[in-house]
Design a protein around this motif. Sequence first.
Motif, PDB file in Angstrom:
ATOM      1  N   SER A 195       0.840  -1.206   0.000  1.00  0.00           N
ATOM      2  CA  SER A 195       0.000   0.000   0.000  1.00  0.00           C
ATOM      3  C   SER A 195       0.872   1.252   0.000  1.00  0.00           C
ATOM      4  O   SER A 195       0.552   2.247  -0.664  1.00  0.00           O
ATOM      5  CB  SER A 195      -0.944  -0.002   1.208  1.00  0.00           C
ATOM      6  N   TRP A 196       1.991   1.223   0.709  1.00  0.00           N
ATOM      7  CA  TRP A 196       2.930   2.349   0.720  1.00  0.00           C
ATOM      8  C   TRP A 196       3.488   2.591  -0.684  1.00  0.00           C
ATOM      9  O   TRP A 196       3.576   3.740  -1.147  1.00  0.00           O
ATOM     10  CB  TRP A 196       4.065   2.075   1.694  1.00  0.00           C
ATOM     11  N   ILE A 204      -3.836   5.880  -5.286  1.00  0.00           N
ATOM     12  CA  ILE A 204      -4.498   5.912  -3.981  1.00  0.00           C
ATOM     13  C   ILE A 204      -5.666   4.931  -3.901  1.00  0.00           C
ATOM     14  O   ILE A 204      -5.813   4.218  -2.902  1.00  0.00           O
ATOM     15  CB  ILE A 204      -4.991   7.342  -3.657  1.00  0.00           C
ATOM     16  N   ASP A 205      -6.485   4.883  -4.935  1.00  0.00           N
ATOM     17  CA  ASP A 205      -7.638   3.981  -4.920  1.00  0.00           C
ATOM     18  C   ASP A 205      -7.204   2.521  -4.802  1.00  0.00           C
ATOM     19  O   ASP A 205      -7.810   1.737  -4.061  1.00  0.00           O
ATOM     20  CB  ASP A 205      -8.484   4.167  -6.185  1.00  0.00           C
ATOM     21  N   GLN A 206      -6.147   2.167  -5.543  1.00  0.00           N
ATOM     22  CA  GLN A 206      -5.650   0.790  -5.488  1.00  0.00           C
ATOM     23  C   GLN A 206      -5.056   0.491  -4.114  1.00  0.00           C
ATOM     24  O   GLN A 206      -5.231  -0.604  -3.575  1.00  0.00           O
ATOM     25  CB  GLN A 206      -4.603   0.569  -6.584  1.00  0.00           C
ATOM     26  N   ALA A 207      -4.363   1.476  -3.538  1.00  0.00           N
ATOM     27  CA  ALA A 207      -3.794   1.298  -2.195  1.00  0.00           C
ATOM     28  C   ALA A 207      -4.905   1.078  -1.173  1.00  0.00           C
ATOM     29  O   ALA A 207      -4.774   0.242  -0.263  1.00  0.00           O
ATOM     30  CB  ALA A 207      -2.960   2.516  -1.819  1.00  0.00           C
ATOM     31  N   ASN A 226      -4.511   3.465   8.376  1.00  0.00           N
ATOM     32  CA  ASN A 226      -4.135   3.916   7.037  1.00  0.00           C
ATOM     33  C   ASN A 226      -5.284   3.764   6.049  1.00  0.00           C
ATOM     34  O   ASN A 226      -5.467   4.606   5.159  1.00  0.00           O
ATOM     35  CB  ASN A 226      -2.908   3.145   6.543  1.00  0.00           C
ATOM     36  N   ARG A 227      -6.052   2.702   6.202  1.00  0.00           N
ATOM     37  CA  ARG A 227      -7.227   2.510   5.339  1.00  0.00           C
ATOM     38  C   ARG A 227      -8.193   3.682   5.497  1.00  0.00           C
ATOM     39  O   ARG A 227      -8.692   4.232   4.496  1.00  0.00           O
ATOM     40  CB  ARG A 227      -7.924   1.199   5.720  1.00  0.00           C
ATOM     41  N   PHE A 238      -1.149   9.188   5.933  1.00  0.00           N
ATOM     42  CA  PHE A 238      -0.767   7.788   5.711  1.00  0.00           C
ATOM     43  C   PHE A 238       0.667   7.587   6.190  1.00  0.00           C
ATOM     44  O   PHE A 238       1.572   8.327   5.804  1.00  0.00           O
ATOM     45  CB  PHE A 238      -0.873   7.447   4.224  1.00  0.00           C
ATOM     46  N   SER A 239       0.883   6.581   7.024  1.00  0.00           N
ATOM     47  CA  SER A 239       2.230   6.344   7.554  1.00  0.00           C
ATOM     48  C   SER A 239       2.371   4.913   8.057  1.00  0.00           C
ATOM     49  O   SER A 239       1.458   4.367   8.684  1.00  0.00           O
ATOM     50  CB  SER A 239       2.531   7.311   8.699  1.00  0.00           C
ATOM     51  N   ASN A 240       3.520   4.328   7.770  1.00  0.00           N
ATOM     52  CA  ASN A 240       3.853   3.004   8.307  1.00  0.00           C
ATOM     53  C   ASN A 240       4.793   3.107   9.506  1.00  0.00           C
ATOM     54  O   ASN A 240       5.282   2.089  10.003  1.00  0.00           O
ATOM     55  CB  ASN A 240       4.495   2.138   7.222  1.00  0.00           C
TER      56      ASN A 240
END
Length: 270
Positions: A195-196, A204-207, A226-227, A238-240
């Motif tokens: 997703s990152w 963005i949509d695919q993520a 994040n979702r 958004f962040s991991n």
Amino acid sequence: MYLLAINLIFGFSSGLALWYGGAAAGGWSVLWGVLVFLAAQLLLGFLVQRKVKSEMEKVQSVLNNGKNHLQQKVSQWQIKPPGSVKDARKIIEKEQAVFIKKALDASAGLEKFDRWAPLMRKQINALRLQLHWMNKDFKAVDKLMPTVMVLDPMMACIKMARMYMRGDEGIEKLFKKHSGRVRTDQGVLIYALYSWILVQRGEIDQAHKVLIDGCEKTENEFLKRNRDHLANNRIKHFSNAPFGDEWYALHLEEPKMKVQRQQRFNGRPF
């Protein structure tokens, strides 16, 4: 494979001896030969794996000692910093390279089992690849990558991260192959990583779809966060980073180290 060849010879000889000696008829001789082969395979296989495990533990011991040493140093730096955050990071990378080199040297003890244990060479290469990855020796990683089997989510993440760095194609295919095996939080990082990558590409949509799928298979709060950020168009949120060392070990982002007024170091060693 020495182990297989020896056990085949042992089983065949046992069956042949029973037949020629008159101790058993042809069918029973074959059956006993097969049973002897299987028993020898289990016993000798167990002994070889025991030796392999012992050598693996030596490598792990080197890594654990090195990590503990760095953790102690980081704790000391919280009281007496070495200087700037940049200086601290350089010291950590230098000392980490030392114990990784020791671990690589220790892995040489596994080479004597190369022709004894099944797929031993691939196991050795997988271990060394991960060590080189820790050390950011990407040239060595690229050399070893074609020789290892990608069987677990973490190795898949390493390969996906390297493919992203190099701009290679095929990341989606690799993700689909290994994300399909994820059923628990153990493989949650593969969803976080892919997703990152998609967010970096502006997809963005695919993520968001990837994170929806990940949240259905796992119960990870960071994925859900994040979702929701993507669902509400909060892309910058958004962040991991919450995944901590597990995420930063992929070398796609540097941890943001907090520095206090007196330049006190409060970062992660990995």
